[in-house]
Write an enzyme that holds these catalytic residues in place. Structure first.
Site, PDB file in Angstrom:
ATOM      1  N   SER A 232       0.835  -1.204   0.000  1.00 59.93           N
ATOM      2  CA  SER A 232       0.000   0.000   0.000  1.00 59.93           C
ATOM      3  C   SER A 232       0.867   1.250   0.000  1.00 59.93           C
ATOM      4  O   SER A 232       0.621   2.189  -0.775  1.00 59.93           O
ATOM      5  CB  SER A 232      -0.927   0.019   1.220  1.00 59.93           C
ATOM      6  OG  SER A 232      -1.808  -1.088   1.174  1.00 59.93           O
TER       7      SER A 232
ATOM      8  N   ASN B  17      -5.699  -9.006  -8.105  1.00 60.13           N
ATOM      9  CA  ASN B  17      -5.759  -9.754  -6.856  1.00 60.13           C
ATOM     10  C   ASN B  17      -7.054 -10.530  -6.673  1.00 60.13           C
ATOM     11  O   ASN B  17      -7.098 -11.476  -5.898  1.00 60.13           O
ATOM     12  CB  ASN B  17      -5.536  -8.816  -5.664  1.00 60.13           C
ATOM     13  CG  ASN B  17      -6.382  -7.570  -5.731  1.00 60.13           C
ATOM     14  OD1 ASN B  17      -6.318  -6.810  -6.707  1.00 60.13           O
ATOM     15  ND2 ASN B  17      -7.190  -7.339  -4.721  1.00 60.13           N
TER      16      ASN B  17
ATOM     17  N   GLN C 219       0.705  -8.997  -6.605  1.00 54.98           N
ATOM     18  CA  GLN C 219       0.216 -10.369  -6.799  1.00 54.98           C
ATOM     19  C   GLN C 219       1.106 -11.178  -7.736  1.00 54.98           C
ATOM     20  O   GLN C 219       1.067 -12.404  -7.734  1.00 54.98           O
ATOM     21  CB  GLN C 219      -1.218 -10.350  -7.350  1.00 54.98           C
ATOM     22  CG  GLN C 219      -2.258  -9.888  -6.354  1.00 54.98           C
ATOM     23  CD  GLN C 219      -2.488 -10.890  -5.224  1.00 54.98           C
ATOM     24  OE1 GLN C 219      -2.326 -12.095  -5.387  1.00 54.98           O
ATOM     25  NE2 GLN C 219      -2.870 -10.383  -4.069  1.00 54.98           N
TER      26      GLN C 219
ATOM     27  N   HIS D 254       4.404  -9.972   2.312  1.00 53.74           N
ATOM     28  CA  HIS D 254       3.550 -11.052   2.817  1.00 53.74           C
ATOM     29  C   HIS D 254       2.731 -11.753   1.736  1.00 53.74           C
ATOM     30  O   HIS D 254       2.015 -12.703   2.021  1.00 53.74           O
ATOM     31  CB  HIS D 254       2.647 -10.546   3.953  1.00 53.74           C
ATOM     32  CG  HIS D 254       1.508  -9.670   3.528  1.00 53.74           C
ATOM     33  ND1 HIS D 254       0.216 -10.136   3.455  1.00 53.74           N
ATOM     34  CD2 HIS D 254       1.456  -8.364   3.186  1.00 53.74           C
ATOM     35  CE1 HIS D 254      -0.589  -9.145   3.099  1.00 53.74           C
ATOM     36  NE2 HIS D 254       0.146  -8.049   2.923  1.00 53.74           N
TER      37      HIS D 254
ATOM     38  N   THR E  41      13.905   4.357  10.903  1.00 53.15           N
ATOM     39  CA  THR E  41      14.883   3.280  11.036  1.00 53.15           C
ATOM     40  C   THR E  41      14.348   2.025  10.351  1.00 53.15           C
ATOM     41  O   THR E  41      13.201   1.632  10.561  1.00 53.15           O
ATOM     42  CB  THR E  41      15.181   3.019  12.532  1.00 53.15           C
ATOM     43  OG1 THR E  41      15.609   4.254  13.095  1.00 53.15           O
ATOM     44  CG2 THR E  41      16.254   1.969  12.714  1.00 53.15           C
TER      45      THR E  41
ATOM     46  N   CYS F 182     -10.523  -6.339   1.395  1.00 50.42           N
ATOM     47  CA  CYS F 182     -11.044  -5.013   1.733  1.00 50.42           C
ATOM     48  C   CYS F 182     -12.533  -4.917   1.489  1.00 50.42           C
ATOM     49  O   CYS F 182     -13.232  -4.174   2.155  1.00 50.42           O
ATOM     50  CB  CYS F 182     -10.338  -3.950   0.918  1.00 50.42           C
ATOM     51  SG  CYS F 182      -8.585  -4.223   0.806  1.00 50.42           S
TER      52      CYS F 182
HETATM   53  C1  LIG Z   1      -2.196  -7.012  -0.957  1.00 55.36           C
HETATM   54  C2  LIG Z   1      -2.120  -6.050  -2.078  1.00 55.36           C
HETATM   55  C3  LIG Z   1      -1.698  -4.720  -1.869  1.00 55.36           C
HETATM   56  C4  LIG Z   1      -1.404  -4.182  -0.489  1.00 55.36           C
HETATM   57  O1  LIG Z   1      -0.212  -4.677   0.050  1.00 55.36           O
HETATM   58  P1  LIG Z   1       0.028  -4.519   1.643  1.00 55.36           P
HETATM   59  O2  LIG Z   1       1.448  -4.950   1.832  1.00 55.36           O
HETATM   60  O3  LIG Z   1      -0.941  -5.432   2.306  1.00 55.36           O
HETATM   61  O4  LIG Z   1      -0.180  -3.087   1.960  1.00 55.36           O
HETATM   62  C5  LIG Z   1      -1.613  -3.888  -2.948  1.00 55.36           C
HETATM   63  N1  LIG Z   1      -1.918  -4.318  -4.193  1.00 55.36           N
HETATM   64  C6  LIG Z   1      -2.306  -5.586  -4.434  1.00 55.36           C
HETATM   65  C7  LIG Z   1      -2.607  -5.998  -5.825  1.00 55.36           C
HETATM   66  C8  LIG Z   1      -2.440  -6.485  -3.382  1.00 55.36           C
HETATM   67  O5  LIG Z   1      -2.858  -7.730  -3.629  1.00 55.36           O
END
Ligand SMILES: *Cc1c(COP(=O)(O)O)cnc(C)c1O
Length: 394
Positions: free
Chosen positions: A70, A150, A178, A200, A236, A323
């Protein structure tokens, strides 16, 4: 529990976790410090940067660490927008199927006086290169198109869009969050200027991500403060997470050829089985897709109820993006495919990954049809559809 929600997050890999532990034990210094513990930490930081750069075919100096996908998306859009504005370019181009980290940042930029064109997609969930090129104007500062979606997994024609942007002298950003574990990303081949990743989503830790910015692309810090990340991202560094993410990305890249084949076979089996259910639609099924993602609409039922009953039966799935779940609005991605609201409400996203086995797929193929039949049996909408009081839409 069967985990079929890898597009929402992935379980951290053993190797990434070990690396984090090692860094916490051995390299806990502040990379900005000039003493030995600081310099040891600095080496770990720069090693992670080199690893990530190598995976993207970028230079280490083009890699900036952020708090996640994000933040990388926010910073990419704002950097390009403000840079354009200085030269009188206040127009931005993106697509209707972007992640909210893009769409909501664009909404904010609109409030600040920028003009935004959101290009639509075809019924398969793919944006047309021609449509993007046609949307570019003399005052366009940036084009942002996600690498892969996604919710439905469709892969966008990034290299062609990149070429078109370069011909027009427009900056090109792609949200590749993704794509990372599934597709080989190459910022040179794809002519990308800015690119976002999130740890993640590829078996790394959360709360850490990457913004790639091509040399010469002027980044604007979202967070002001110290001189970390060449003064483009103060604070940091979260070194254990950064190092863990780098190991995870390298690992994912090494396993990619076999793993994507394995996942595609499992996904295709799941898709073939679920397609047999009546009045069912595979979203994005005719487009190039990420190997582990399957998005299905079952007419006459609500995705949310499906999700909860599957959870009771030990299957963790999603009704679309994390979301939108919890709100009653249908997914903006499914609406962009041209699906009517009623149909878009009955969607289920199954995203497979490292832990998924063939047995998991077999269990899903037993359980999902049962839950769909049950929900249809108690659905007033389904009754109307079956009695002919309302026409079937799929
Ligand atoms: C999960 C996702 C994000 C957000 O990533 P975060 O590390 O959770 O902020 C942005 N774009 C896409 C396409 C995602 O699948």
């Amino acid at each position: 529990m069967i985990y079929a929600d890898h597009a929402a997050t992935t379980k951290i890999s053993h190797a990434a976790k070990e690396e984090m532990m090692r860094v916490m034990e051995e390299s806990w210094g502040n990379p900005s410090s000039l003493h030995t513990p600081g310099q040891l930490a600095k080496e770990v930081l720069e090693e992670a940067r080199r690893k990530i750069a190598a995976c993207l075919n970028a230079a280490p100096s083009e890699i900036y660490f952020t708090s996640g996908g994000s933040e990388a998306d926010n910073q990419a859009l704002r950097s390009a927008a403000y840079w354009g504005a200085k030269k009188g370019k206040r127009h931005l181009v993106s697509t209707a199927i972007e992640h909210h980290a893009i769409l909501h940042t664009l909404d904010q930029l609109k409030e600040e006086g920028f003009e935004v064109t959101l290009v639509g997609v075809d019924q398969n969930g793919v944006v047309s290169v021609e449509d993007i090129c046609r949307a570019i104007r003399p005052d366009t500062a940036l084009v942002s198109v996600m690498y892969a979606n996604n919710e439905i997994g469709t892969i966008q024609p990034i290299a062609e869009i990149g070429r078109c942007c370069r011909e027009h002298g427009v900056l090109f950003h792609t949200d590749a969050v993704q794509a990372a574990a599934h597709l080989a990303i190459d910022v040179e081949r794809d002519a990308v200027d800015l690119l976002s990743l999130s740890g993640h989503k590829f078996y790394g830790p959360r709360g850490v991500g990457v913004l790639y910015a091509r040399r010469g692309v002027p980044l604007r810090p979202l967070i002001a403060g110290g001189a970390q990340e060449r003064s483009k991202r103060a604070g940091t560094e979260n070194l254990p997470a950064i190092a863990g993410m780098a190991v995870a990305l390298e690992d994912a890249a090494a396993k990619m050829p076999q793993e994507t084949k394995r996942l595609a076979a499992l996904r295709d089996k799941l898709e073939a089985g679920l397609s047999k259910l009546p009045h069912t639609r595979i979203n994005g099924g005719k487009a190039p897709r990420l190997s582990g993602t399957l998005n299905v609409c079952f007419e006459g039922i609500e995705g949310e109820s499906l999700l909860l009953l599957l959870d009771d039966r030990g299957i963790a799935a999603s009704s679309g993006s994390a979301c939108t779940s919890g709100s009653l609005d249908p997914s903006h991605v499914l609406l962009a495919l041209g699906l009517p609201h009623e149909v878009a409400h009955g969607s289920l996203r199954l995203s497979l990954g490292a832990e998924t086995t063939e047995e998991d797929v077999d269990i899903m193929l037993q359980e999902i049809p049962k839950v769909v039949s049950y929900l249809r049996s108690i659905s007033p909408v389904w009754e109307e559809l079956e009695s002919g009081a309302r026409p079937h839409l799929i």
